[in-house]
Scaffold this active site. Sequence first.
Site, PDB file in Angstrom:
ATOM      1  N   ASN A 212      -6.885  -6.919  -1.763  1.00  0.00           N
ATOM      2  CA  ASN A 212      -6.051  -5.946  -2.467  1.00  0.00           C
ATOM      3  C   ASN A 212      -4.917  -5.516  -1.547  1.00  0.00           C
ATOM      4  O   ASN A 212      -4.796  -5.994  -0.420  1.00  0.00           O
ATOM      5  CB  ASN A 212      -6.890  -4.755  -2.937  1.00  0.00           C
ATOM      6  CG  ASN A 212      -7.562  -4.078  -1.754  1.00  0.00           C
ATOM      7  OD1 ASN A 212      -6.913  -3.543  -0.874  1.00  0.00           O
ATOM      8  ND2 ASN A 212      -8.895  -4.134  -1.728  1.00  0.00           N
ATOM      9  N   ASP A 281     -14.886  -4.700  -5.037  1.00  0.00           N
ATOM     10  CA  ASP A 281     -16.101  -4.431  -5.808  1.00  0.00           C
ATOM     11  C   ASP A 281     -16.865  -5.715  -6.116  1.00  0.00           C
ATOM     12  O   ASP A 281     -18.044  -5.674  -6.433  1.00  0.00           O
ATOM     13  CB  ASP A 281     -15.731  -3.731  -7.124  1.00  0.00           C
ATOM     14  CG  ASP A 281     -15.279  -2.300  -6.869  1.00  0.00           C
ATOM     15  OD1 ASP A 281     -15.741  -1.707  -5.870  1.00  0.00           O
ATOM     16  OD2 ASP A 281     -14.450  -1.784  -7.652  1.00  0.00           O
ATOM     17  N   LYS A 291     -11.909 -26.812  -0.037  1.00  0.00           N
ATOM     18  CA  LYS A 291     -10.819 -26.203  -0.815  1.00  0.00           C
ATOM     19  C   LYS A 291     -10.965 -26.584  -2.297  1.00  0.00           C
ATOM     20  O   LYS A 291     -11.153 -27.763  -2.616  1.00  0.00           O
ATOM     21  CB  LYS A 291      -9.490 -26.720  -0.258  1.00  0.00           C
ATOM     22  CG  LYS A 291      -8.285 -26.079  -0.858  1.00  0.00           C
ATOM     23  CD  LYS A 291      -7.021 -26.612  -0.203  1.00  0.00           C
ATOM     24  CE  LYS A 291      -5.839 -26.287  -1.081  1.00  0.00           C
ATOM     25  NZ  LYS A 291      -4.670 -27.054  -0.703  1.00  0.00           N
ATOM     26  N   PHE A 327     -12.370   8.407  -1.022  1.00  0.00           N
ATOM     27  CA  PHE A 327     -11.104   8.385  -1.734  1.00  0.00           C
ATOM     28  C   PHE A 327     -11.376   7.835  -3.128  1.00  0.00           C
ATOM     29  O   PHE A 327     -12.380   7.141  -3.350  1.00  0.00           O
ATOM     30  CB  PHE A 327     -10.105   7.465  -1.027  1.00  0.00           C
ATOM     31  CG  PHE A 327      -9.299   8.161   0.032  1.00  0.00           C
ATOM     32  CD1 PHE A 327      -9.879   8.508   1.236  1.00  0.00           C
ATOM     33  CD2 PHE A 327      -7.955   8.463  -0.176  1.00  0.00           C
ATOM     34  CE1 PHE A 327      -9.147   9.144   2.222  1.00  0.00           C
ATOM     35  CE2 PHE A 327      -7.207   9.102   0.798  1.00  0.00           C
ATOM     36  CZ  PHE A 327      -7.796   9.440   2.002  1.00  0.00           C
ATOM     37  N   LYS A 341     -17.016  10.172  -9.148  1.00  0.00           N
ATOM     38  CA  LYS A 341     -17.365   9.495  -7.880  1.00  0.00           C
ATOM     39  C   LYS A 341     -17.871  10.499  -6.848  1.00  0.00           C
ATOM     40  O   LYS A 341     -18.754  10.183  -6.048  1.00  0.00           O
ATOM     41  CB  LYS A 341     -16.156   8.730  -7.330  1.00  0.00           C
ATOM     42  CG  LYS A 341     -15.838   7.477  -8.138  1.00  0.00           C
ATOM     43  CD  LYS A 341     -14.575   6.772  -7.682  1.00  0.00           C
ATOM     44  CE  LYS A 341     -14.267   5.605  -8.611  1.00  0.00           C
ATOM     45  NZ  LYS A 341     -12.986   4.958  -8.384  1.00  0.00           N
ATOM     46  N   LYS A 345     -21.479   9.416  -5.599  1.00  0.00           N
ATOM     47  CA  LYS A 345     -21.570   8.871  -4.233  1.00  0.00           C
ATOM     48  C   LYS A 345     -22.042   9.933  -3.234  1.00  0.00           C
ATOM     49  O   LYS A 345     -22.008   9.717  -2.027  1.00  0.00           O
ATOM     50  CB  LYS A 345     -20.230   8.265  -3.821  1.00  0.00           C
ATOM     51  CG  LYS A 345     -19.762   7.190  -4.811  1.00  0.00           C
ATOM     52  CD  LYS A 345     -18.571   6.389  -4.334  1.00  0.00           C
ATOM     53  CE  LYS A 345     -18.090   5.456  -5.449  1.00  0.00           C
ATOM     54  NZ  LYS A 345     -17.406   4.263  -4.985  1.00  0.00           N
TER      55      LYS A 345
HETATM   56  O1  PMT Z   1      -4.409   1.466   2.995  1.00  0.00           O
HETATM   57  P1  PMT Z   1      -3.154   2.066   2.375  1.00  0.00           P
HETATM   58  O2  PMT Z   1      -2.120   1.021   2.041  1.00  0.00           O
HETATM   59  O3  PMT Z   1      -2.601   3.207   3.187  1.00  0.00           O
HETATM   60  O4  PMT Z   1      -3.573   2.664   0.968  1.00  0.00           O
HETATM   61  C1  PMT Z   1      -4.406   3.782   0.894  1.00  0.00           C
HETATM   62  C2  PMT Z   1      -5.472   3.649  -0.204  1.00  0.00           C
HETATM   63  C3  PMT Z   1      -4.816   3.607  -1.565  1.00  0.00           C
HETATM   64  C4  PMT Z   1      -6.291   2.370   0.019  1.00  0.00           C
HETATM   65  C5  PMT Z   1      -6.392   4.904  -0.025  1.00  0.00           C
HETATM   66  O5  PMT Z   1      -5.631   6.056  -0.225  1.00  0.00           O
HETATM   67  C6  PMT Z   1      -7.538   4.869  -1.030  1.00  0.00           C
HETATM   68  O6  PMT Z   1      -7.443   5.344  -2.135  1.00  0.00           O
HETATM   69  N1  PMT Z   1      -8.705   4.305  -0.619  1.00  0.00           N
HETATM   70  C7  PMT Z   1      -9.860   4.056  -1.499  1.00  0.00           C
HETATM   71  C8  PMT Z   1      -9.673   2.779  -2.231  1.00  0.00           C
HETATM   72  C9  PMT Z   1     -10.864   2.479  -3.164  1.00  0.00           C
HETATM   73  O7  PMT Z   1     -11.585   1.553  -2.908  1.00  0.00           O
HETATM   74  O8  PMT Z   1     -11.027   3.375  -4.084  1.00  0.00           O
HETATM   75  P2  PMT Z   1     -12.223   3.308  -5.216  1.00  0.00           P
HETATM   76  O9  PMT Z   1     -11.897   4.401  -6.171  1.00  0.00           O
HETATM   77  O10 PMT Z   1     -12.378   1.924  -5.739  1.00  0.00           O
HETATM   78  O11 PMT Z   1     -13.505   3.672  -4.381  1.00  0.00           O
HETATM   79  C10 PMT Z   1     -13.981   5.011  -4.235  1.00  0.00           C
HETATM   80  C11 PMT Z   1     -14.604   5.212  -2.875  1.00  0.00           C
HETATM   81  O12 PMT Z   1     -15.714   4.318  -2.716  1.00  0.00           O
HETATM   82  C12 PMT Z   1     -13.681   4.932  -1.730  1.00  0.00           C
HETATM   83  O13 PMT Z   1     -13.933   5.894  -0.722  1.00  0.00           O
HETATM   84  C13 PMT Z   1     -14.072   3.536  -1.266  1.00  0.00           C
HETATM   85  O14 PMT Z   1     -13.861   3.376   0.147  1.00  0.00           O
HETATM   86  C14 PMT Z   1     -15.543   3.484  -1.616  1.00  0.00           C
HETATM   87  N2  PMT Z   1     -16.051   2.142  -1.996  1.00  0.00           N
HETATM   88  C15 PMT Z   1     -15.530   1.446  -3.024  1.00  0.00           C
HETATM   89  C16 PMT Z   1     -16.072   0.223  -3.377  1.00  0.00           C
HETATM   90  C17 PMT Z   1     -17.167  -0.288  -2.654  1.00  0.00           C
HETATM   91  N3  PMT Z   1     -17.715  -1.448  -2.959  1.00  0.00           N
HETATM   92  N4  PMT Z   1     -17.673   0.434  -1.647  1.00  0.00           N
HETATM   93  C18 PMT Z   1     -17.141   1.626  -1.304  1.00  0.00           C
HETATM   94  O15 PMT Z   1     -17.603   2.280  -0.371  1.00  0.00           O
END
Ligand code: PMT
Length: 406
Positions: A212, A281, A291, A327, A341, A345
């Site tokens: 991503n 995810d 490949k 986040f 979340k 979480k």
């Molecule tokens: O890195 P930058 O370019 O500065 O951009 C910042 C950002 C947009 C990446 C950052 O601000 C941000 O939002 N990070 C979280 C991205 C994310 O995965 O969001 P989510 O809503 O899908 O996940 C929610 C939370 O679960 C997050 O804290 C994530 O780290 C966590 N997660 C998600 C999926 C997964 N399989 N395991 C996780 O722990």
Amino acid sequence: MSTENRTKCVVLGVTGGIAVYKACEILRLLQKRGIDVFVVMTKNATRFVSPLTFETLSGHPVAVDTFERPATWEVEHIALAKRADLFLIAPATANIMAKLANGIADDMLSTTALATRAPVMIAPAMNTGMWDNPATQQNLRTLEARGVQIIAPATGHLACGDSGAGKLEAVETIAERAVQALERRQDMRGLRVMVTAGPTREALDPVRYLSNRSSGKMGYAIAQAARERGAQVTLLTGPVAIPAPQGVEIVPFTTTMELLECAKARADGQDVIIQAAAPADYRAREIAAQKIKKQGGAGLTLELVENPDVAATLGERKRSGQTFVGFAAETQDAIAHAEDKLVRKNLDLIVANDVTRPGAGFDVDTNIVTMITRSAQMQLPLLSKADVAERILDQILALREQRRGD
Ligand code: PMT
């Protein structure tokens, strides 16, 4: 008198090298900024400049030998260690770096440095060969990881006749860095903070992956701010193209499964965990050994399996006293999804960013976030990621304070 109002004190450690004379100028520059300077010299430093010079400039006795009768009846190295708001060693030789890295305390300067709880900053100066030596570089990394602030030497013509890295950085820069360090709040001192940052890459075949647009900027800004506020920081980082902040332990990961393992192995020892990474995810059910070839126009179906949720896994194992922050990167209904979340979480705080808004989210230097706790919502305006980081850390400290009061 409150700590905020009293005159700040720098203990200036001076070690033996031709650049010792420049320490006199650093002392004067600090004094001009209203800072009280106490000097500790190694015996070798006194061969280059007499302690009398530093005594005259600083207006205080210069400490050299642990066994000399102290000028006051306090144990001198402990008194100096306690007095320091900042312990600055300039110039710092390869020898003092090795001693600091290994906890050796065999003279006044190294003993005081070991005893102090003040932030330590060093400005190394030495021959290029000594600087490049793997032993010095290893010591440098050890010191950085422990939070010693390093003012890297400049490159130029050295007194020994060589050219290269090893020249003491400009005295004005050193004095400015010291002043900035003194002005910085140290309200996270003693806290262990783990930050996750950047994207994951989930391989499809030997040359392709799913990923991503995360640049790591948000997580790196948080790690840097926490470090500067005195925390001991571990930064788990996906593959990014930005420089690592100084003084933090760096743990690289590539896939979400790797992130999960790195995070689980370190989570128990942390006081605060902030998950700004963007883990994928899903991953491929099978990674093709070769490949993947075009399918002759037939299209290609990839089978993906769900990755574990790192934040939720850590949330299940959260112990009391820990503060967990996540986040939420959303493209619609940001607040509702983030609130969900927060609970799912087991987080204490979630930082919601609507990544469709200009200036917010992925790969920009700014962000627009709403911080959500179990009882409140705080919407922030467009801010630099550095400022967002500060606001998140303020909120974390407020939550921890509130919990102590409960
Ligand atoms: O890195 P930058 O370019 O500065 O951009 C910042 C950002 C947009 C990446 C950052 O601000 C941000 O939002 N990070 C979280 C991205 C994310 O995965 O969001 P989510 O809503 O899908 O996940 C929610 C939370 O679960 C997050 O804290 C994530 O780290 C966590 N997660 C998600 C999926 C997964 N399989 N395991 C996780 O722990």
